[in-house]
Each structure stands twice: as C-alpha cells, then as structure tokens.
Write a protein that holds these residues in place. Sequence first.
Motif, PDB file in Angstrom:
ATOM      1  N   VAL A   1     -24.770  54.813 -23.838  1.00 28.59           N
ATOM      2  CA  VAL A   1     -25.568  55.069 -25.043  1.00 28.59           C
ATOM      3  C   VAL A   1     -26.154  53.773 -25.599  1.00 28.59           C
ATOM      4  CG1 VAL A   1     -25.456  55.859 -27.435  1.00 28.59           C
ATOM      5  CG2 VAL A   1     -24.383  57.193 -25.637  1.00 28.59           C
TER       6      VAL A   1
ATOM      7  N   MET B   1     -19.914  54.984 -24.040  1.00 28.74           N
ATOM      8  CA  MET B   1     -20.437  54.103 -25.093  1.00 28.74           C
ATOM      9  C   MET B   1     -21.392  53.067 -24.496  1.00 28.74           C
ATOM     10  SD  MET B   1     -19.348  55.013 -28.089  1.00 28.74           S
ATOM     11  CE  MET B   1     -19.187  53.633 -29.233  1.00 28.74           C
TER      12      MET B   1
ATOM     13  N   ASN C   1     -21.536  59.110 -31.121  1.00 19.30           N
ATOM     14  CA  ASN C   1     -21.214  59.268 -29.703  1.00 19.30           C
ATOM     15  C   ASN C   1     -19.725  59.028 -29.440  1.00 19.30           C
ATOM     16  OD1 ASN C   1     -22.150  59.497 -26.829  1.00 19.30           O
ATOM     17  ND2 ASN C   1     -21.156  57.483 -26.791  1.00 19.30           N
ATOM     18  N   LEU C   2     -19.140  58.076 -30.150  1.00 18.82           N
ATOM     19  CA  LEU C   2     -17.710  57.789 -29.952  1.00 18.82           C
ATOM     20  C   LEU C   2     -16.863  59.019 -30.292  1.00 18.82           C
ATOM     21  CD1 LEU C   2     -15.464  55.863 -29.254  1.00 18.82           C
ATOM     22  CD2 LEU C   2     -15.548  54.958 -31.563  1.00 18.82           C
TER      23      LEU C   2
ATOM     24  N   VAL D   1      -7.606  59.474 -19.049  1.00 19.59           N
ATOM     25  CA  VAL D   1      -8.038  60.172 -20.261  1.00 19.59           C
ATOM     26  C   VAL D   1      -9.055  59.337 -21.034  1.00 19.59           C
ATOM     27  CG1 VAL D   1      -7.254  61.068 -22.493  1.00 19.59           C
ATOM     28  CG2 VAL D   1      -5.870  61.434 -20.427  1.00 19.59           C
TER      29      VAL D   1
ATOM     30  N   ASN E   1     -21.553  45.722 -32.239  1.00 25.14           N
ATOM     31  CA  ASN E   1     -21.224  47.141 -32.149  1.00 25.14           C
ATOM     32  C   ASN E   1     -19.990  47.361 -31.287  1.00 25.14           C
ATOM     33  OD1 ASN E   1     -22.750  49.022 -33.695  1.00 25.14           O
ATOM     34  ND2 ASN E   1     -24.582  48.361 -32.583  1.00 25.14           N
TER      35      ASN E   1
ATOM     36  N   SER F   1     -12.267  63.256 -24.298  1.00 27.71           N
ATOM     37  CA  SER F   1     -10.996  62.677 -23.838  1.00 27.71           C
ATOM     38  C   SER F   1      -9.820  63.606 -24.145  1.00 27.71           C
ATOM     39  CB  SER F   1     -10.742  61.343 -24.526  1.00 27.71           C
ATOM     40  OG  SER F   1     -11.530  60.353 -23.916  1.00 27.71           O
ATOM     41  N   LEU F   2      -9.892  64.237 -25.310  1.00 25.48           N
ATOM     42  CA  LEU F   2      -8.809  65.146 -25.686  1.00 25.48           C
ATOM     43  C   LEU F   2      -8.743  66.331 -24.724  1.00 25.48           C
ATOM     44  CD1 LEU F   2      -9.102  65.017 -29.578  1.00 25.48           C
ATOM     45  CD2 LEU F   2      -7.408  63.893 -28.099  1.00 25.48           C
TER      46      LEU F   2
ATOM     47  N   GLN G   1     -30.225  52.703 -25.837  1.00 23.60           N
ATOM     48  CA  GLN G   1     -30.919  52.274 -27.054  1.00 23.60           C
ATOM     49  C   GLN G   1     -31.735  51.018 -26.777  1.00 23.60           C
ATOM     50  OE1 GLN G   1     -27.732  52.027 -30.023  1.00 23.60           O
ATOM     51  NE2 GLN G   1     -28.343  54.048 -30.758  1.00 23.60           N
TER      52      GLN G   1
ATOM     53  N   GLY H   1     -31.383  58.022 -30.541  1.00 22.05           N
ATOM     54  CA  GLY H   1     -30.888  57.819 -31.898  1.00 22.05           C
ATOM     55  C   GLY H   1     -31.613  56.720 -32.655  1.00 22.05           C
TER      56      GLY H   1
ATOM     57  N   ILE I   1     -14.614  57.198 -22.201  1.00 19.55           N
ATOM     58  CA  ILE I   1     -15.115  56.693 -23.492  1.00 19.55           C
ATOM     59  C   ILE I   1     -15.853  55.372 -23.307  1.00 19.55           C
ATOM     60  CG2 ILE I   1     -14.452  55.880 -25.790  1.00 19.55           C
ATOM     61  CD1 ILE I   1     -12.080  57.743 -25.721  1.00 19.55           C
TER      62      ILE I   1
ATOM     63  N   ALA J   1     -17.144  61.407 -27.529  1.00 21.55           N
ATOM     64  CA  ALA J   1     -16.436  60.927 -26.340  1.00 21.55           C
ATOM     65  C   ALA J   1     -14.932  61.119 -26.512  1.00 21.55           C
ATOM     66  CB  ALA J   1     -16.768  59.456 -26.084  1.00 21.55           C
ATOM     67  N   ILE J   2     -14.446  60.921 -27.724  1.00 18.77           N
ATOM     68  CA  ILE J   2     -13.020  61.134 -27.980  1.00 18.77           C
ATOM     69  C   ILE J   2     -12.676  62.616 -27.817  1.00 18.77           C
ATOM     70  CG2 ILE J   2     -11.216  61.059 -29.769  1.00 18.77           C
ATOM     71  CD1 ILE J   2     -12.395  58.397 -30.691  1.00 18.77           C
TER      72      ILE J   2
ATOM     73  N   TRP K   1     -25.367  55.752 -34.596  1.00 24.08           N
ATOM     74  CA  TRP K   1     -25.504  56.608 -33.421  1.00 24.08           C
ATOM     75  C   TRP K   1     -24.335  56.426 -32.458  1.00 24.08           C
ATOM     76  CZ3 TRP K   1     -27.996  60.766 -32.803  1.00 24.08           C
ATOM     77  CH2 TRP K   1     -28.299  61.265 -31.542  1.00 24.08           C
ATOM     78  N   LEU K   2     -23.918  55.161 -32.277  1.00 19.52           N
ATOM     79  CA  LEU K   2     -22.786  54.895 -31.396  1.00 19.52           C
ATOM     80  C   LEU K   2     -21.515  55.517 -31.949  1.00 19.52           C
ATOM     81  CD1 LEU K   2     -23.653  51.216 -30.479  1.00 19.52           C
ATOM     82  CD2 LEU K   2     -23.365  53.074 -28.836  1.00 19.52           C
ATOM     83  N   GLY K   3     -21.384  55.518 -33.258  1.00 18.59           N
ATOM     84  CA  GLY K   3     -20.215  56.128 -33.888  1.00 18.59           C
ATOM     85  C   GLY K   3     -20.162  57.621 -33.619  1.00 18.59           C
TER      86      GLY K   3
ATOM     87  N   TRP L   1     -16.654  49.258 -32.920  1.00 14.57           N
ATOM     88  CA  TRP L   1     -16.137  50.508 -32.360  1.00 14.57           C
ATOM     89  C   TRP L   1     -14.893  50.286 -31.516  1.00 14.57           C
ATOM     90  CZ3 TRP L   1     -17.375  53.945 -35.453  1.00 14.57           C
ATOM     91  CH2 TRP L   1     -18.632  53.950 -36.060  1.00 14.57           C
TER      92      TRP L   1
ATOM     93  N   ARG M   1     -28.111  51.006 -35.197  1.00 14.17           N
ATOM     94  CA  ARG M   1     -27.602  51.496 -33.919  1.00 14.17           C
ATOM     95  C   ARG M   1     -26.153  51.959 -34.032  1.00 14.17           C
ATOM     96  NH1 ARG M   1     -30.135  47.832 -29.589  1.00 14.17           N
ATOM     97  NH2 ARG M   1     -32.273  47.719 -30.343  1.00 14.17           N
ATOM     98  N   ALA M   2     -25.403  51.308 -34.922  1.00 10.14           N
ATOM     99  CA  ALA M   2     -23.968  51.591 -35.037  1.00 10.14           C
ATOM    100  C   ALA M   2     -23.720  53.059 -35.360  1.00 10.14           C
ATOM    101  CB  ALA M   2     -23.347  50.694 -36.098  1.00 10.14           C
TER     102      ALA M   2
END
Lengths: 454, 454
Positions: free
Chosen positions: B334, B331, A297-298, B323, B371, A305-306, B338, A272, B327, A301-302, A293-295, B375, A290-291
């Motif tokens: 990732v 994170m 990915n978050l 669950v 970051n 998790s679901l 980077q 990213g 995450i 990831a969520i 791309w991490l967002g 997040w 960088r934020a």
Amino acid sequence: MPSTHKSRTNQLQHQLEVLNDAMQSGTFASVAHMLNGLKPEDVAHLLESSPPRMRHIIWQLVEPENQGKIVQYLSEDVQGQILEQMDVQEVVAATEGLESDDVADMLQQLPNRIIQEVLLSMGQQDRKRVEEVISYDEDSAGGLMSTDLITVRASVTLDVVLRFIRRHEELPPATDSIFIVNRKDQFVGVLPLSRLLVSDPNTTVREIMTTDIETITVDMNAADVALLFERYDWVSAPVVAESGKLLGRITIDDVVDVIREDAEHNMLGMAGLSDDEDTFSPVSKTFPRRAVWLGVNLLTAIMASLVIKLFEGTIEKVVALAVLMPIVASMGGVAGSQTLTVVIRGIALRQIGKNNFGWLLNREVVVGFLNGAVWAVVVAAAAALLYGDMTLALIIASAMILNLVMAGLVGTLLPIGLKRMNIDPALAGSVILTTFTDIAGFFAFLGLATWFYQ
Amino acid sequence: MPSTHKSRTNQLQHQLEVLNDAMQSGTFASVAHMLNGLKPEDVAHLLESSPPRMRHIIWQLVEPENQGKIVQYLSEDVQGQILEQMDVQEVVAATEGLESDDVADMLQQLPNRIIQEVLLSMGQQDRKRVEEVISYDEDSAGGLMSTDLITVRASVTLDVVLRFIRRHEELPPATDSIFIVNRKDQFVGVLPLSRLLVSDPNTTVREIMTTDIETITVDMNAADVALLFERYDWVSAPVVAESGKLLGRITIDDVVDVIREDAEHNMLGMAGLSDDEDTFSPVSKTFPRRAVWLGVNLLTAIMASLVIKLFEGTIEKVVALAVLMPIVASMGGVAGSQTLTVVIRGIALRQIGKNNFGWLLNREVVVGFLNGAVWAVVVAAAAALLYGDMTLALIIASAMILNLVMAGLVGTLLPIGLKRMNIDPALAGSVILTTFTDIAGFFAFLGLATWFYQ
C-alpha cells in the motif's frame, strides 16, 4: 517565426536548471529577469514542478503585478500554499482582471475570514459577480460558470448584432457563440460566431439561432457538465436557473480541468490520495495524509491475520499452507481490482444502470470462474511440484476458483452499493475489496485444508 | 424552452428501459422510431451502455444514413466491433461529411486490406486528406489534426477577411480563429474570430494578429499536445511541419478525448487493463485480456512463495510468523502504491526531472520511515497482545520500518527507471512494485525471525 515545442520543452528544463544553479550560487537578478519574461502559465508550471524551498524563492522573484495571473493557473493545493503567504491587499490585486469563476476558485482556498476581507476590498460590481459564483457548490455548474457573457434578442438582425459586438473592446475568453434571451432574461438559444460570420446580415437572429440544445441547470454536478461537453463537443454552454433565466456560461477550459481532476481522482483515490495532491508537498503534509490510509489498511490486514490465526493448528501440521496461502489472496486481490476498476469507470461514464447491471455481474462472475479455473491448474501443478502432495494441489486449486468468483462478485456489487450509499467507490472501494479477497482467500484455502487434513 | 438536463438523464434511462422491454416483447418499430429521433451522440452513449446482444439490436434499428454520424462518437473498442460488421460500401457511406481526423480514427480500427478498399472507394480529395492524416502516428499531433482550415495572408484588411469568410457556407467545427500564412504556406500567426469581430474593418490582419504562440510540430506526442492545450486554454491550434509549413489544426474536442484517455490509461493500466476497454465487452474478449495480467501476477506470487519456503523451518517452530507475515507485505504494498501513483502522475504532468528527483526520493524515503515507525508501534502492540512475545513484537516492528522505507525507495526509482527504458510505468509499475514489497517484506520479517529464534 514562433519557436517550436521541442525547443520550448528544453527551454523549460533549462530554466529549471538555471534556477537550481542560481539557488546554489545566489545570482538571483538574472533569474528574476528570466521569470518575469515568461508567460504566467509557464511560471505556474515551474512552481508546480519545484520542491518547497525553490518554490518559495521563485515566488519571491516574481513581480507583484504578475502574481495574480500566475496564481489562477496553479492547482488547488499549491494555490492554497501560495495564497497563505499573501496579505489581503495582495490577494485583491491578484484577482484584478480575472474571470469571476477563477476568482471564486482562488478565494475558496482561503479561510472564511480572509474571503470576507478580500470581497469587501473589491469593487462593487466585481464583488457581486464573485459572490454569486461563490454561493454555489464548487463542484456544481454554478461554481464553474462565469457571469461574463454577451446576450441579444431573437428579433434583431445580424447586422445589429455585429454592430453591437463591435462596441466591445474585447469579447470574454473562449466566446464561440452569443446567447439569445427573451424579455424575462430567459434562455432561448445560441448563435455561434461561425454562423454569424457566414450568414446574410439582413437575416434575423431567430432565423438562424440554435434552440435544440441541452441546457445546464445551475445545480448540475460538475462531472455531468463535463460529460455533456465531451459528448456534444461544446466550447461554451449556457447555465440557467430552474426558472429558465440565463445566469452565466461555462467554458471548455474549466471543463478540461474537471475532466482531468475527475480522472485523476479515480486513480489517486484508489491509493487513498486526494486529487489535488501537490507532487512536491513537504514531509510535514505528506506524512499525515498517507498515514491515515495506511492505518485503515493495517486494520484490515490485522483482520486477515486473525482469520489465519483460526487455522494455526492446521498450519503447524502442514507448513506448506503458510508458503502457498499468499498466492490465493494475491490472485483474488488482482482479479477483484480489475473488476472494480472497470465498474468504477463505467459508473463515472454513466454507463451502468439497472438494465445492464445483471449482465455485468454475470460476466464478471463467469470471467472470474474461467480465470480461476485456468490459473488453478497452474498453481496446482506448482504445489504438486514443490510438495509432491496431490491433496494440497486440489485444495489450492479449489480455493483459487472460489476466491476469483468471489472477487468478480464483490468487485461488481461493492462499487455499485457504495455509490447508492453516496460513498465514493474510488476512495473506499479498493481497501474494502482487498479485505474481502484476503479474508475469503485465507478462509477458503485454510478452511478446505483443515477439512482435508484433520 | 429547451429541456433541462435532469429530464434528459431520466429520458436516456427511460430509453434504455424501453429498449430492454422491446427486446423482450419484440416490438421494435416504435423503438426504431425513437432511436432515429435521437442525436447521434446519444445513440452512441446508448450503444456504449449496452451489453453485446442489445447493442446488436440497437444497431440493426438505426437507419443506415445515421450510422456514420454515430460511429465517430464511439470509443475505439466499440467502434471496432461495429465496423467489423459493416461492408466496405457501408463504411465509405459512414465516412461522408466527417472530418479527416475522425475518418482516420475510424479506419484505423479496420484491417489493412479493408482500409485500402475504403480509401479507393472515396472521392479523390477526401482520400488525399485522410491518407495524409492516417500516415501519422495515431498518438501524434499529425494523427489528431484535421486538414480542414481557413487561412489568410497578413497583408489583407479585416474587411477582405470578413468577405472571404462569408463566401463559405459554414466554417469547420470549433473554428475560433483563422490562421495566417506567408507565400510559402508557412505559419505566421493566428487571428481569433473574437478579435476580428471587435476590430475596425480597415485595419490589416498584420496589425492585430497574434504571433507569440507556441506551435505544435506534426510529430509532437499527443500527451504533450494535450498539456499545451490545458496550459494555454486553447480551443484550436495550428500544426506545422519542421519547415514551418502549416499542415492542419487540432481542436479541443479531440484533445479532450486524449486527456480522458491518458488519465484513464494510468488508472486502468495499474490494473493491467487497456484504456479503450469496452465496459460491456463479452466474456470471450474479457477473459483472455484479464488472464494475461493474472498470469503475470501468479508468477510474482509464486516467487514470493519461494521466499517464504526458504524459512519453512522457522515457521514450523513459530507458527505466529505465518499469521503475521501478510501484514508486513500488505503495508509495504500500500505504501509503495501511494508513492508510485504520485510519481506516475508527476511524470505524466511533466513535473519530474533531474533537478527535483533527488528531493522527491528523499521525501518518499523519509515519509516511508515515519509511517513505518508509527505503524510499527501499533503492529508491535498487536503482536504482543496476540502472542505475549516481545521478541516477535520487535521483529515485526523492524520489518515494517524496513519494508516501508524500501517501498518509498522502489516506488520512486521504479517508474522513473521504467520511463527511461521507454516502458510504460502505469502498466508495468504496480506489478513489479508489489513483487518487490512482498519479497522484501517476507525476507525482512522471516529473516529477522530466523536470526532471533535460532
């Protein structure tokens, strides 16, 4: 005798240390002297290798008349930072004596308003040349070309050519051949200097010129230009308009930059990052870049998790599932990345088309199955050992095979699909892929477990 | 008029289709005719873009006298596959007329016994040249150089040089300058052809030669050679022994291959793939190659599972932990990638040293913290929303910050440490890093949870 490289590398290391000490003690005069004795390419490397504050100090110590030569060797990101601090007159002075394509590259780092100002302050001939190059897409042959070239007619003798060349004070950089055009300025062929030098001066250009050469049209993609240079080992090549009119030439030094950037793009893109990323960009720039791309990915990831949350009931009963589930997801992610990387590279090298795509997909699925099967045995043994539960071993083994087949499938289809939709697979591919393999892995493992245990 | 690129690309695509159809219907005669009318570079590309069976058929249809020219343009992996099928006499025939460095590259794909046989079957002069190049490490300047070069003395006039050059039937490929040596054959300077052509024939070489040029010593690393070519925009450069004796020259076409391979190495290495990986290598080769990397990853994944296992008791009580825990790990992975990618690239470009290393480490930790904090807020909100548990929100937020700081720390220190231990960070870095971030993520999250909930 010229210095050898070893001493030179140490020298550059040493120079960085001298700079560091000088910054601490404030003895700048000798440092300035040292800096202005270096080649512009080397000062550019020192700048690229320095954190912001030292970069600023180095730049202050460089004589203004050396600045232009240095700026052209900087990468885009750093170039932008340096140019921001210069005023229009300084930028104009810096562009003097540079090739039109290098000036265009520099200007493209500046805001539009400043570009216009700089262009207006340039001499008319220079301005026309730069305006022509700047009108093309930066990533096209037009954006790479220089309009500085030597042309002759096919009917003249080599003796005439030699005398014509001698009238120049110097030839444009990386001139390995001169171009032949007809009366309408259309490209006809090339005459390599090396052939000119070994041939009888009384022969005509027509007799020894090469006409069997792929020409580059002005709108060709820069990556395609690079592939042609690589394939045919060119040093320079002509650029023509649709009409066949010769517009300029591209030289290998600019192509090398394209190759480096393209290859880095694929590597940095997968994390990213952008390909002109400055290694020493300050926190204020690095953090937001960088934020993003991490967002992204978050979010994915969520989502994963679901999926896990759907199976909370099963996990509550068999807590071993929570312990083992990351293994299935992780193996899918790694196997998928391997496929994705091979396919992205194949696409970049223009190797993958509809003729071989089916074969590739089949191979990736088979390899995924085989690797799934092999490592399923190991992971099943580990599960049986840890928990003494053969059902659990069977479940994780099946989930592993399913997920690695899925990884081969998605790893192949995804980049090809993205490419068709004109989305860069190097950038979007890896995050979408791992979302798939995470979700598939959790679904397969926890789904099978729910079915077996309930 | 020469054909434009667009039509050529379509042409190559078309040729692949013709081949495909021919393979199905068995009409090989016309295909053979088409293949033998193509440039060797283009046939090499067709071979690279074909699955094994079609590759075999194409090769059978190529006239033996064209095979050598084609083999030199293949990538190492494919070259090896093709050469395996040829006998010694065919290999010797294929090497005729090639540059010594290209022959050495080809031979290095063969078993030692065959190399000796091929060398013995070559003419004495060719053998000596190839033996010299082959004695150097493939990844050093010596392995890249060709011994085919034109040298003159500094004392002669340009007129003498021009007459000397005209005695050649052709100049070695990519000759953009001739080299000047003294009586002991030591390198003294270069004379660019472009300057030779514009200067007065009565001046001596000494008056116009360039001596201020970095020379490449024969043991210099290929990656360093490539960086020098890139930095100074060279087309060719001399290679000297420690004694200063001129041994050969390196040309840009070979350097371009090094640049491409180095950049690909970093990208492919991060997925555990080798840089000369054939896109269409058969299952029998792809499967074991990939399996090794997956096995390493499985080990690390099991280690992470064992960490989770330590906290089984807590997970049993609070199933929400199972669950949410992926995450935190994801994170960290990732963010760490980077940092790792930026640092590996900085090392490859020789930008990172002890002077700027501290600054870099500090920036990565600060960016990781920022970051992590940003997040953490989002993930805490998600956790609170899903479970209405503020303790859980606090725990996951803290674990996220801890893991992203850890990712910045390890992502910077790891590649630099590996490099010092002479381990390739592009290869080992990513798997070690994600092991760290997985374990740290699970430890932080589940550890904090155990502390809060028990």
